[in-house]
Design an enzyme around this catalytic site. Structure first.
Site, PDB file in Angstrom:
ATOM      1  N   ASN A  11       1.664  44.016   9.805  1.00  0.00           N
ATOM      2  CA  ASN A  11       2.135  44.291   8.444  1.00  0.00           C
ATOM      3  C   ASN A  11       3.151  43.215   8.084  1.00  0.00           C
ATOM      4  OD1 ASN A  11       3.255  45.314   6.120  1.00  0.00           O
ATOM      5  ND2 ASN A  11       4.248  47.066   7.097  1.00  0.00           N
ATOM      6  N   TRP A  12       2.735  42.287   7.240  1.00  0.00           N
ATOM      7  CA  TRP A  12       3.637  41.178   6.881  1.00  0.00           C
ATOM      8  C   TRP A  12       4.718  41.606   5.891  1.00  0.00           C
ATOM      9  CZ3 TRP A  12       0.418  35.990   6.086  1.00  0.00           C
ATOM     10  CH2 TRP A  12      -0.158  35.639   7.320  1.00  0.00           C
ATOM     11  N   LYS A  13       4.576  42.803   5.347  1.00  0.00           N
ATOM     12  CA  LYS A  13       5.524  43.299   4.335  1.00  0.00           C
ATOM     13  C   LYS A  13       5.671  42.261   3.211  1.00  0.00           C
ATOM     14  CE  LYS A  13       7.792  45.905   7.930  1.00  0.00           C
ATOM     15  NZ  LYS A  13       8.923  46.744   8.284  1.00  0.00           N
ATOM     16  N   HIS A  98       3.654  54.121   4.274  1.00  0.00           N
ATOM     17  CA  HIS A  98       4.653  53.458   5.123  1.00  0.00           C
ATOM     18  C   HIS A  98       6.029  54.005   4.754  1.00  0.00           C
ATOM     19  CE1 HIS A  98       7.244  50.370   6.816  1.00  0.00           C
ATOM     20  NE2 HIS A  98       6.230  50.018   7.577  1.00  0.00           N
ATOM     21  N   GLU A 100       8.731  52.641   4.261  1.00  0.00           N
ATOM     22  CA  GLU A 100       9.430  51.879   3.213  1.00  0.00           C
ATOM     23  C   GLU A 100       8.891  52.256   1.827  1.00  0.00           C
ATOM     24  OE1 GLU A 100       8.821  48.033   5.003  1.00  0.00           O
ATOM     25  OE2 GLU A 100      10.168  48.636   6.626  1.00  0.00           O
ATOM     26  N   GLU A 168       5.183  56.115  13.194  1.00  0.00           N
ATOM     27  CA  GLU A 168       6.252  55.123  13.120  1.00  0.00           C
ATOM     28  C   GLU A 168       7.587  55.831  12.930  1.00  0.00           C
ATOM     29  OE1 GLU A 168       4.765  51.030  11.856  1.00  0.00           O
ATOM     30  OE2 GLU A 168       5.092  52.134  10.017  1.00  0.00           O
ATOM     31  N   GLY A 174      11.964  47.892  12.523  1.00  0.00           N
ATOM     32  CA  GLY A 174      12.807  46.724  12.248  1.00  0.00           C
ATOM     33  C   GLY A 174      14.175  46.770  12.893  1.00  0.00           C
ATOM     34  N   SER A 214       9.247  48.378  16.084  1.00  0.00           N
ATOM     35  CA  SER A 214       9.804  47.424  17.050  1.00  0.00           C
ATOM     36  C   SER A 214       8.889  47.171  18.251  1.00  0.00           C
ATOM     37  CB  SER A 214      11.197  47.876  17.509  1.00  0.00           C
ATOM     38  OG  SER A 214      12.087  47.861  16.409  1.00  0.00           O
ATOM     39  N   GLY A 235       5.281  45.072  12.589  1.00  0.00           N
ATOM     40  CA  GLY A 235       5.908  44.423  11.442  1.00  0.00           C
ATOM     41  C   GLY A 235       6.380  43.029  11.807  1.00  0.00           C
ATOM     42  N   GLY A 236       7.664  42.916  12.099  1.00  0.00           N
ATOM     43  CA  GLY A 236       8.292  41.605  12.323  1.00  0.00           C
ATOM     44  C   GLY A 236       7.534  40.704  13.280  1.00  0.00           C
TER      45      GLY A 236
HETATM   46  C1  PEP Z   1       6.393  48.396  10.310  1.00  0.00           C
HETATM   47  O1  PEP Z   1       7.017  48.065   9.321  1.00  0.00           O
HETATM   48  O2  PEP Z   1       5.312  49.008  10.182  1.00  0.00           O
HETATM   49  C2  PEP Z   1       6.917  48.048  11.612  1.00  0.00           C
HETATM   50  C3  PEP Z   1       6.427  48.645  12.659  1.00  0.00           C
HETATM   51  O3  PEP Z   1       7.931  47.126  11.627  1.00  0.00           O
HETATM   52  P1  PEP Z   1       8.602  46.467  12.945  1.00  0.00           P
HETATM   53  O4  PEP Z   1       7.497  46.149  13.911  1.00  0.00           O
HETATM   54  O5  PEP Z   1       9.287  45.244  12.427  1.00  0.00           O
HETATM   55  O6  PEP Z   1       9.533  47.478  13.499  1.00  0.00           O
END
Ligand code: PEP
Length: 251
Positions: A11-13, A98, A100, A168, A174, A214, A235-236
């Site tokens: 997920n590049w957000k 999600h 967010e 999640e 994050g 994470s 994500g990241g």
């Molecule tokens: C996400 O936003 O779905 C996610 C898992 O982010 P991260 O891996 O950065 O925690």
């Protein structure tokens, strides 16, 4: 016993410009020159890059996905994007619910279910996110919160169509913090039980449950090996081809 093929989604957000497609090329190079991945690989870029990711990823097996969709097929919804538009741009998956989106846009589980229905209607596979906040976990309510979100967010249409669940924990997204392996196993087993009791032994046992929060090259192997973890939502660490490839290779 049902065997579930794992899936790793990035997920590049709200990250990524045209030059970010260089990272996608590097991921494609790693995926095609290294050992063949044991997981399906999905990349969910911002909508501006979706068509390019779908076109560029096709030759290396990278599948494109959207990060969100509107519940309606079209209409006066400035700035929104429909599931049909994502499919038209080459997406096969879409993330809905999600945390967010739930927090920044006040999306309820009913809204998430409507989006998942729209995704299925457009021929997409929705990745339906659920997860508790830190306060909810500290209060001992994590499983109850996730059960409520699951019940309301997954449409009945999931009995006939493919959907994916992503667990999640909000406090792990994050932050660099993750639940313990026991906590992940307990939650994924609880989700599996809910899916089986709602959709029956066969269907309920075949729905992928991804872990997200994470997930990094350093912890991917142990987390992805946990019972009922059928892949990850990243994500990241999906922004750098090398890190994302290491996670994919950990399956
Ligand atoms: C996400 O936003 O779905 C996610 C898992 O982010 P991260 O891996 O950065 O925690």
């Amino acid at each position: 016993m049902t065997t579930i093929s794992p899936l790793i989604a990035g997920n590049w957000k709200m990250n990524g410009l045209t030059h970010s497609l260089d990272e996608l090329s590097e991921l494609a190079r790693l995926l095609t020159t290294g050992e063949a991945p044991r997981a399906l690989v999905v990349v969910c870029p911002p909508a501006t890059l979706l068509a390019a990711v779908a076109a560029q990823g096709a030759s290396s097996g990278i599948i494109a996905g959207g990060q969100d969709c509107h519940a309606q097929a079209s209409g006066a919804h400035t700035g929104d994007i429909s599931a049909g538009m994502l499919a038209d741009a080459g997406a096969q998956y879409v993330i809905v619910g999600h945390s967010e989106r739930r927090s920044d846009h006040g999306e309820s589980s009913d809204t998430v279910r409507a989006k998942a229905e729209a995704a299925i209607g457009a021929g997409l596979k929705p990745i339906i996110c659920v997860g508790e906040t830190e306060a909810q976990r500290d209060a001992g309510d994590a499983e109850a919160i996730v059960a409520t979100q699951l019940a309301a967010s997954i449409p009945d249409a999931a009995s006939l169509h493919e959907v994916i669940v992503a667990y999640e924990p909000v406090w792990a997204i994050g932050t660099g913090r993750t639940p313990t392996l026991d906590e992940i196993r307990d939650m994924h087993n609880a989700i599996r039980s809910r899916l089986v009791s709602r959709f029956g032994d066969d269907k309920g046992a075949s729905i992928r449950i991804l872990y997200g929060g994470s997930l990094k090259p350093q912890n991917a192997r142990e987390i992805l090996n946990v019972e009922n973890v059928n892949g990850g939502l990243v994500g990241g660490a999906s922004l750098l081809a090398k890190d994302f490839y290491t996670i994919i290779s950990a399956v």
